[in-house]
Scaffold this motif. Sequence first.
Motif, mmCIF file in Angstrom:
data_model
loop_
_atom_site.group_PDB
_atom_site.id
_atom_site.type_symbol
_atom_site.label_atom_id
_atom_site.label_comp_id
_atom_site.label_asym_id
_atom_site.label_seq_id
_atom_site.Cartn_x
_atom_site.Cartn_y
_atom_site.Cartn_z
ATOM 1 N N ARG A 13 -29.618 -38.050 24.649
ATOM 2 C CA ARG A 13 -30.072 -37.824 23.284
ATOM 3 C C ARG A 13 -29.828 -36.389 22.823
ATOM 4 N NH1 ARG A 13 -33.450 -41.593 25.698
ATOM 5 N NH2 ARG A 13 -34.081 -43.366 24.382
ATOM 6 N N VAL A 14 -29.909 -35.444 23.740
ATOM 7 C CA VAL A 14 -29.770 -34.037 23.379
ATOM 8 C C VAL A 14 -28.305 -33.636 23.233
ATOM 9 C CG1 VAL A 14 -30.213 -31.664 24.135
ATOM 10 C CG2 VAL A 14 -31.963 -33.425 24.454
ATOM 11 N N GLU A 15 -27.449 -34.100 24.126
ATOM 12 C CA GLU A 15 -26.060 -33.619 24.176
ATOM 13 C C GLU A 15 -25.327 -33.761 22.845
ATOM 14 O OE1 GLU A 15 -22.128 -34.006 27.068
ATOM 15 O OE2 GLU A 15 -23.556 -35.680 26.939
ATOM 16 N N PRO A 16 -25.402 -34.900 22.121
ATOM 17 C CA PRO A 16 -24.658 -34.981 20.858
ATOM 18 C C PRO A 16 -25.140 -34.015 19.783
ATOM 19 C CG PRO A 16 -25.308 -37.165 21.642
ATOM 20 C CD PRO A 16 -26.068 -36.173 22.449
ATOM 21 N N LEU A 17 -26.342 -33.472 19.926
ATOM 22 C CA LEU A 17 -26.897 -32.586 18.908
ATOM 23 C C LEU A 17 -26.609 -31.115 19.174
ATOM 24 C CD1 LEU A 17 -30.395 -34.302 18.543
ATOM 25 C CD2 LEU A 17 -28.376 -34.618 17.101
ATOM 26 N N LEU A 18 -26.050 -30.792 20.327
ATOM 27 C CA LEU A 18 -25.768 -29.392 20.652
ATOM 28 C C LEU A 18 -24.591 -28.894 19.825
ATOM 29 C CD1 LEU A 18 -26.118 -29.437 24.547
ATOM 30 C CD2 LEU A 18 -27.840 -28.845 22.836
ATOM 31 N N PRO A 19 -24.652 -27.655 19.354
ATOM 32 C CA PRO A 19 -23.532 -27.114 18.571
ATOM 33 C C PRO A 19 -22.292 -26.961 19.444
ATOM 34 C CG PRO A 19 -25.115 -25.390 19.090
ATOM 35 C CD PRO A 19 -25.742 -26.685 19.521
ATOM 36 N N PRO A 20 -21.094 -27.165 18.871
ATOM 37 C CA PRO A 20 -19.870 -27.028 19.675
ATOM 38 C C PRO A 20 -19.653 -25.588 20.110
ATOM 39 C CG PRO A 20 -19.336 -27.292 17.353
ATOM 40 C CD PRO A 20 -20.812 -27.521 17.470
ATOM 41 N N ARG A 21 -19.080 -25.422 21.260
ATOM 42 C CA ARG A 21 -18.758 -24.084 21.750
ATOM 43 C C ARG A 21 -17.496 -23.572 21.065
ATOM 44 N NH1 ARG A 21 -19.073 -25.257 28.202
ATOM 45 N NH2 ARG A 21 -21.323 -25.569 28.403
ATOM 46 N N PRO A 22 -17.361 -22.260 20.914
ATOM 47 C CA PRO A 22 -16.099 -21.723 20.379
ATOM 48 C C PRO A 22 -14.965 -21.987 21.368
ATOM 49 C CG PRO A 22 -17.532 -19.946 21.160
ATOM 50 C CD PRO A 22 -18.347 -21.200 21.180
ATOM 51 N N GLU A 77 -31.582 -21.604 16.881
ATOM 52 C CA GLU A 77 -31.010 -21.249 15.579
ATOM 53 C C GLU A 77 -30.218 -22.395 14.972
ATOM 54 O OE1 GLU A 77 -28.781 -17.767 16.481
ATOM 55 O OE2 GLU A 77 -30.540 -16.450 16.560
ATOM 56 N N ALA A 78 -29.678 -23.273 15.814
ATOM 57 C CA ALA A 78 -28.925 -24.432 15.324
ATOM 58 C C ALA A 78 -29.824 -25.609 14.958
ATOM 59 C CB ALA A 78 -27.901 -24.866 16.372
ATOM 60 N N GLY A 79 -31.133 -25.500 15.188
ATOM 61 C CA GLY A 79 -32.059 -26.570 14.831
ATOM 62 C C GLY A 79 -32.001 -27.783 15.735
ATOM 63 N N VAL A 80 -31.674 -27.577 17.006
ATOM 64 C CA VAL A 80 -31.532 -28.702 17.931
ATOM 65 C C VAL A 80 -32.876 -29.368 18.204
ATOM 66 C CG1 VAL A 80 -30.920 -29.338 20.302
ATOM 67 C CG2 VAL A 80 -29.442 -27.804 18.990
ATOM 68 N N TRP A 81 -33.922 -28.575 18.427
ATOM 69 C CA TRP A 81 -35.191 -29.148 18.885
ATOM 70 C C TRP A 81 -35.859 -30.019 17.828
ATOM 71 C CZ3 TRP A 81 -33.587 -28.166 23.279
ATOM 72 C CH2 TRP A 81 -33.169 -26.899 23.691
ATOM 73 N N PRO A 82 -35.942 -29.605 16.552
ATOM 74 C CA PRO A 82 -36.508 -30.536 15.557
ATOM 75 C C PRO A 82 -35.686 -31.812 15.410
ATOM 76 C CG PRO A 82 -36.420 -28.299 14.689
ATOM 77 C CD PRO A 82 -35.652 -28.289 15.965
ATOM 78 N N ALA A 83 -34.361 -31.719 15.578
ATOM 79 C CA ALA A 83 -33.520 -32.915 15.470
ATOM 80 C C ALA A 83 -33.807 -33.891 16.608
ATOM 81 C CB ALA A 83 -32.048 -32.512 15.467
ATOM 82 N N VAL A 84 -33.978 -33.362 17.829
ATOM 83 C CA VAL A 84 -34.308 -34.229 18.967
ATOM 84 C C VAL A 84 -35.678 -34.856 18.760
ATOM 85 C CG1 VAL A 84 -34.714 -34.287 21.458
ATOM 86 C CG2 VAL A 84 -32.873 -32.884 20.535
ATOM 87 N N HIS A 85 -36.636 -34.063 18.313
ATOM 88 C CA HIS A 85 -37.989 -34.561 18.067
ATOM 89 C C HIS A 85 -37.977 -35.683 17.034
ATOM 90 C CE1 HIS A 85 -42.357 -33.588 16.634
ATOM 91 N NE2 HIS A 85 -42.334 -34.633 17.446
ATOM 92 N N GLN A 254 -41.467 -26.846 19.695
ATOM 93 C CA GLN A 254 -40.767 -28.048 19.224
ATOM 94 C C GLN A 254 -40.133 -28.804 20.378
ATOM 95 O OE1 GLN A 254 -38.228 -25.921 16.539
ATOM 96 N NE2 GLN A 254 -39.575 -26.225 14.773
ATOM 97 N N LEU A 255 -39.608 -28.084 21.355
ATOM 98 C CA LEU A 255 -39.057 -28.747 22.539
ATOM 99 C C LEU A 255 -40.159 -29.480 23.299
ATOM 100 C CD1 LEU A 255 -36.910 -29.382 24.641
ATOM 101 C CD2 LEU A 255 -37.239 -27.084 25.598
ATOM 102 N N ALA A 256 -41.332 -28.866 23.421
ATOM 103 C CA ALA A 256 -42.448 -29.530 24.108
ATOM 104 C C ALA A 256 -42.860 -30.805 23.368
ATOM 105 C CB ALA A 256 -43.634 -28.572 24.229
#
Length: 268
Positions: A13-22, A77-85, A254-256
């Motif tokens: 669930r988390v991996e698709p929401l991570l920002p792409p690396r440069p 900063e990319a807003g990953v944790w609220p999206a996962v929640h 938010q992660l918790a």
Amino acid sequence: MMGDLVPDSLWERVEPLLPPRPPRRHQHPGRRPADDRAALTGIVFVLKTGLGWNQLPRELLGVSGVTCWRRMRDWTEAGVWPAVHEMLLAELRAAGALDLDRCAVDGSHVRALKRGDHVGPSPVDRGRPGSKHHLIVEANGIPLQVSLTGGNSNDVTQLLSLVDSIPPIRGLRGRPPHLPRELFADRGYDHDKYRRMLRARGITPRIARRGVVHGSGLGRHRWVVERGFAWLHCYKRLRTRWERRADLHLGLLQLACALICHRRLTAL
């Protein structure tokens, strides 16, 4: 270690929401970046144990504490944790595990040892610098939204912003709800002005009044927010605020919340 702290069901669930690396440079690409799942494992390890970032056992996790902190910063900063929640809340609603008609709200003080943003003199800790966690939960204690303020902020001043920031929870057909029908709170929220504002949003306030003897019966429904705080503060990094940056401490909160939802989902 990796499978225990970040199981496959969470990582998927988390991996698709991570920002792409440069993209890496073709010439002099440098050292290969650390694995994202290992970095997330380090972040969860810090959250659960309360260890400092520089105390992470690199030989056990395969990634340094500095790298974990940087990924935590970037993903916050990319807003990953609220999206996962939000995603996990939708899955819980689809499984019939959420009761969004009745919610409860409260605040909890924590000491802030390194000061920083959203820190103020705590009235319940002899004026020492502290912060306050504000939490709203549904009828079973599952966290819907959390916020962070200084320790000297009044609970009721954060009530409307907390309610309005509840995300629309999908998972079933129809318009996704994001406002409860009833909201339970203690005497710290006893202001008629905010009662009127809640009613204007279609919410029936169930708020205890000051000066009234105990025994109103609201505690039968309001106690779940205390259990929500107990679940949150099982993560030792949240019992005391160590992060100077308020956004990073809020990111850990938010992660918790997401981890609590994932634990509930896997228990169904």
